[in-house]
Motif scaffolding. Structure first.
Motif, PDB file in Angstrom:
ATOM      1  N   ALA A  48       0.822  -1.212   0.000  1.00  0.00           N
ATOM      2  CA  ALA A  48       0.000   0.000   0.000  1.00  0.00           C
ATOM      3  C   ALA A  48       0.858   1.264   0.000  1.00  0.00           C
ATOM      4  CB  ALA A  48      -0.909   0.008   1.230  1.00  0.00           C
ATOM      5  N   SER A  49       0.318   2.284  -0.636  1.00  0.00           N
ATOM      6  CA  SER A  49       0.949   3.604  -0.579  1.00  0.00           C
ATOM      7  C   SER A  49       0.629   4.219   0.779  1.00  0.00           C
ATOM      8  CB  SER A  49       0.391   4.492  -1.693  1.00  0.00           C
ATOM      9  OG  SER A  49      -0.947   4.856  -1.393  1.00  0.00           O
ATOM     10  N   PRO A  50       1.329   5.271   1.170  1.00  0.00           N
ATOM     11  CA  PRO A  50       0.998   5.949   2.434  1.00  0.00           C
ATOM     12  C   PRO A  50      -0.462   6.396   2.504  1.00  0.00           C
ATOM     13  CG  PRO A  50       3.134   6.686   1.672  1.00  0.00           C
ATOM     14  CD  PRO A  50       2.540   5.832   0.566  1.00  0.00           C
ATOM     15  N   MET A  51      -1.069   6.709   1.379  1.00  0.00           N
ATOM     16  CA  MET A  51      -2.469   7.131   1.357  1.00  0.00           C
ATOM     17  C   MET A  51      -3.429   5.950   1.534  1.00  0.00           C
ATOM     18  SD  MET A  51      -2.429  10.435   0.905  1.00  0.00           S
ATOM     19  CE  MET A  51      -4.050  10.806   0.285  1.00  0.00           C
ATOM     20  N   GLU A  52      -2.989   4.752   1.208  1.00  0.00           N
ATOM     21  CA  GLU A  52      -3.845   3.564   1.260  1.00  0.00           C
ATOM     22  C   GLU A  52      -3.655   2.719   2.515  1.00  0.00           C
ATOM     23  OE1 GLU A  52      -3.777   2.520  -3.519  1.00  0.00           O
ATOM     24  OE2 GLU A  52      -2.137   1.835  -2.237  1.00  0.00           O
ATOM     25  N   VAL A  53      -2.565   2.954   3.248  1.00  0.00           N
ATOM     26  CA  VAL A  53      -2.188   2.033   4.310  1.00  0.00           C
ATOM     27  C   VAL A  53      -3.236   1.945   5.434  1.00  0.00           C
ATOM     28  CG1 VAL A  53      -0.741   3.572   5.726  1.00  0.00           C
ATOM     29  CG2 VAL A  53      -0.195   1.134   5.566  1.00  0.00           C
ATOM     30  N   ALA A  54      -3.887   3.045   5.780  1.00  0.00           N
ATOM     31  CA  ALA A  54      -4.886   2.995   6.853  1.00  0.00           C
ATOM     32  C   ALA A  54      -6.037   2.076   6.482  1.00  0.00           C
ATOM     33  CB  ALA A  54      -5.400   4.400   7.176  1.00  0.00           C
ATOM     34  N   GLU A  55      -6.488   2.140   5.241  1.00  0.00           N
ATOM     35  CA  GLU A  55      -7.582   1.273   4.796  1.00  0.00           C
ATOM     36  C   GLU A  55      -7.171  -0.200   4.823  1.00  0.00           C
ATOM     37  OE1 GLU A  55     -10.377   0.654   0.885  1.00  0.00           O
ATOM     38  OE2 GLU A  55      -9.733   2.688   1.384  1.00  0.00           O
ATOM     39  N   GLU A  56      -5.939  -0.475   4.435  1.00  0.00           N
ATOM     40  CA  GLU A  56      -5.458  -1.858   4.431  1.00  0.00           C
ATOM     41  C   GLU A  56      -5.273  -2.375   5.854  1.00  0.00           C
ATOM     42  OE1 GLU A  56      -5.732  -3.496   1.834  1.00  0.00           O
ATOM     43  OE2 GLU A  56      -5.861  -1.866   0.396  1.00  0.00           O
ATOM     44  N   ILE A  57      -4.796  -1.528   6.759  1.00  0.00           N
ATOM     45  CA  ILE A  57      -4.686  -1.931   8.163  1.00  0.00           C
ATOM     46  C   ILE A  57      -6.075  -2.212   8.728  1.00  0.00           C
ATOM     47  CG2 ILE A  57      -4.071  -1.132  10.482  1.00  0.00           C
ATOM     48  CD1 ILE A  57      -1.687   0.336   9.145  1.00  0.00           C
ATOM     49  N   ALA A  58      -7.064  -1.421   8.334  1.00  0.00           N
ATOM     50  CA  ALA A  58      -8.443  -1.658   8.775  1.00  0.00           C
ATOM     51  C   ALA A  58      -8.934  -3.025   8.310  1.00  0.00           C
ATOM     52  CB  ALA A  58      -9.365  -0.549   8.263  1.00  0.00           C
ATOM     53  N   ASP A  59      -8.551  -3.436   7.107  1.00  0.00           N
ATOM     54  CA  ASP A  59      -8.923  -4.767   6.616  1.00  0.00           C
ATOM     55  C   ASP A  59      -8.270  -5.864   7.458  1.00  0.00           C
ATOM     56  OD1 ASP A  59     -10.504  -3.713   4.598  1.00  0.00           O
ATOM     57  OD2 ASP A  59      -8.970  -3.908   3.052  1.00  0.00           O
ATOM     58  N   VAL A  60      -6.992  -5.695   7.805  1.00  0.00           N
ATOM     59  CA  VAL A  60      -6.304  -6.663   8.662  1.00  0.00           C
ATOM     60  C   VAL A  60      -7.011  -6.739  10.010  1.00  0.00           C
ATOM     61  CG1 VAL A  60      -4.167  -7.133   9.934  1.00  0.00           C
ATOM     62  CG2 VAL A  60      -4.065  -6.448   7.532  1.00  0.00           C
ATOM     63  N   TYR A  61      -7.346  -5.588  10.559  1.00  0.00           N
ATOM     64  CA  TYR A  61      -8.045  -5.516  11.847  1.00  0.00           C
ATOM     65  C   TYR A  61      -9.364  -6.285  11.795  1.00  0.00           C
ATOM     66  CZ  TYR A  61     -10.606  -3.231  15.692  1.00  0.00           C
ATOM     67  OH  TYR A  61     -11.350  -2.974  16.806  1.00  0.00           O
ATOM     68  N   GLU A  62     -10.133  -6.097  10.724  1.00  0.00           N
ATOM     69  CA  GLU A  62     -11.426  -6.786  10.597  1.00  0.00           C
ATOM     70  C   GLU A  62     -11.241  -8.301  10.523  1.00  0.00           C
ATOM     71  OE1 GLU A  62     -15.409  -6.525  10.909  1.00  0.00           O
ATOM     72  OE2 GLU A  62     -14.061  -4.803  10.862  1.00  0.00           O
ATOM     73  N   VAL A  63     -10.222  -8.745   9.810  1.00  0.00           N
ATOM     74  CA  VAL A  63      -9.945 -10.181   9.718  1.00  0.00           C
ATOM     75  C   VAL A  63      -9.523 -10.720  11.083  1.00  0.00           C
ATOM     76  CG1 VAL A  63      -8.472 -11.959   8.670  1.00  0.00           C
ATOM     77  CG2 VAL A  63      -9.369 -10.108   7.259  1.00  0.00           C
ATOM     78  N   LEU A  64      -8.694  -9.974  11.795  1.00  0.00           N
ATOM     79  CA  LEU A  64      -8.269 -10.415  13.130  1.00  0.00           C
ATOM     80  C   LEU A  64      -9.454 -10.513  14.084  1.00  0.00           C
ATOM     81  CD1 LEU A  64      -4.941  -8.438  13.562  1.00  0.00           C
ATOM     82  CD2 LEU A  64      -5.205 -10.914  13.269  1.00  0.00           C
ATOM     83  N   ARG A  65     -10.370  -9.567  14.013  1.00  0.00           N
ATOM     84  CA  ARG A  65     -11.565  -9.625  14.862  1.00  0.00           C
ATOM     85  C   ARG A  65     -12.401 -10.876  14.544  1.00  0.00           C
ATOM     86  NH1 ARG A  65     -13.395  -5.318  17.830  1.00  0.00           N
ATOM     87  NH2 ARG A  65     -15.535  -5.940  17.414  1.00  0.00           N
ATOM     88  N   ALA A  66     -12.552 -11.168  13.258  1.00  0.00           N
ATOM     89  CA  ALA A  66     -13.316 -12.351  12.845  1.00  0.00           C
ATOM     90  C   ALA A  66     -12.601 -13.627  13.266  1.00  0.00           C
ATOM     91  CB  ALA A  66     -13.539 -12.327  11.335  1.00  0.00           C
ATOM     92  N   LEU A  67     -11.282 -13.639  13.161  1.00  0.00           N
ATOM     93  CA  LEU A  67     -10.503 -14.807  13.548  1.00  0.00           C
ATOM     94  C   LEU A  67     -10.611 -15.050  15.057  1.00  0.00           C
ATOM     95  CD1 LEU A  67      -8.662 -16.974  12.351  1.00  0.00           C
ATOM     96  CD2 LEU A  67      -6.751 -15.408  12.661  1.00  0.00           C
ATOM     97  N   ALA A  68     -10.591 -13.990  15.833  1.00  0.00           N
ATOM     98  CA  ALA A  68     -10.778 -14.125  17.277  1.00  0.00           C
ATOM     99  C   ALA A  68     -12.154 -14.717  17.573  1.00  0.00           C
ATOM    100  CB  ALA A  68     -10.608 -12.770  17.963  1.00  0.00           C
ATOM    101  N   ALA A  69     -13.183 -14.168  16.954  1.00  0.00           N
ATOM    102  CA  ALA A  69     -14.549 -14.646  17.184  1.00  0.00           C
ATOM    103  C   ALA A  69     -14.709 -16.099  16.735  1.00  0.00           C
ATOM    104  CB  ALA A  69     -15.554 -13.753  16.469  1.00  0.00           C
ATOM    105  N   ALA A  70     -14.100 -16.455  15.616  1.00  0.00           N
ATOM    106  CA  ALA A  70     -14.195 -17.829  15.108  1.00  0.00           C
ATOM    107  C   ALA A  70     -13.547 -18.822  16.062  1.00  0.00           C
ATOM    108  CB  ALA A  70     -13.557 -17.932  13.723  1.00  0.00           C
ATOM    109  N   ASN A  71     -12.609 -18.338  16.855  1.00  0.00           N
ATOM    110  CA  ASN A  71     -11.943 -19.176  17.845  1.00  0.00           C
ATOM    111  C   ASN A  71     -12.507 -18.957  19.248  1.00  0.00           C
ATOM    112  OD1 ASN A  71      -9.583 -20.777  16.584  1.00  0.00           O
ATOM    113  ND2 ASN A  71      -9.557 -18.796  15.560  1.00  0.00           N
ATOM    114  N   ARG A  72     -13.670 -18.314  19.288  1.00  0.00           N
ATOM    115  CA  ARG A  72     -14.442 -18.098  20.522  1.00  0.00           C
ATOM    116  C   ARG A  72     -13.730 -17.222  21.548  1.00  0.00           C
ATOM    117  NH1 ARG A  72     -15.852 -22.914  18.374  1.00  0.00           N
ATOM    118  NH2 ARG A  72     -18.051 -23.450  18.309  1.00  0.00           N
ATOM    119  N   TYR A  73     -13.045 -16.189  21.056  1.00  0.00           N
ATOM    120  CA  TYR A  73     -12.436 -15.193  21.924  1.00  0.00           C
ATOM    121  C   TYR A  73     -13.160 -13.868  21.743  1.00  0.00           C
ATOM    122  CZ  TYR A  73      -8.393 -18.171  22.795  1.00  0.00           C
ATOM    123  OH  TYR A  73      -7.574 -19.201  23.183  1.00  0.00           O
ATOM    124  N   GLU A  74     -13.467 -13.219  22.830  1.00  0.00           N
ATOM    125  CA  GLU A  74     -13.969 -11.851  22.779  1.00  0.00           C
ATOM    126  C   GLU A  74     -12.794 -10.952  22.427  1.00  0.00           C
ATOM    127  OE1 GLU A  74     -17.080 -10.653  23.332  1.00  0.00           O
ATOM    128  OE2 GLU A  74     -17.887 -12.673  23.602  1.00  0.00           O
TER     129      GLU A  74
END
Length: 99
Positions: A48-74
């Motif tokens: 990602a470019s410096p202008m795009e990096v926040a959006e891409e980090i947000a995508d990583v964050y969303e996947v991590l949240r889903a991965l936590a939930a899928a493994n039954r972690y709050e």
């Protein structure tokens, strides 16, 4: 080859006049797809470019949240664990690199 997509993507595709082929994954397949998605999103952060990096980090964050939930972690439990590790071992602010 398919890939895991956000929940509203099939509707967006339909609004474009196309019909998506969608499968609902079982638990084990879902966790595996989330891990694959995490690698995909991490690669996008690295490209990602410096202008795009926040959006891409947000995508990583969303996947991590889903991965936590899928493994039954709050998410709060993950944050608590991260805080404990940070207090014990530190974070990454000092930019230390072992050679």
């Amino acid at each position: 080859m398919g890939k895991l997509v956000r929940d509203k993507i099939p509707d967006i595709i339909r609004q474009d006049g196309r019909e998506p082929a969608v499968t609902v994954l079982g638990e084990a397949e879902y966790r595996a797809a989330l891990v694959a998605k995490l690698f995909e999103e991490a690669t996008e952060v690295s490209e990602a470019s410096p202008m795009e990096v926040a959006e891409e980090i947000a995508d990583v964050y969303e996947v991590l949240r889903a991965l936590a939930a899928a493994n039954r972690y709050e998410w709060a439990a993950i944050e608590k664990t991260a805080k404990a590790k940070r207090e014990e071992r530190g974070g990454f602010q000092d930019r230390l690199y072992l050679a």
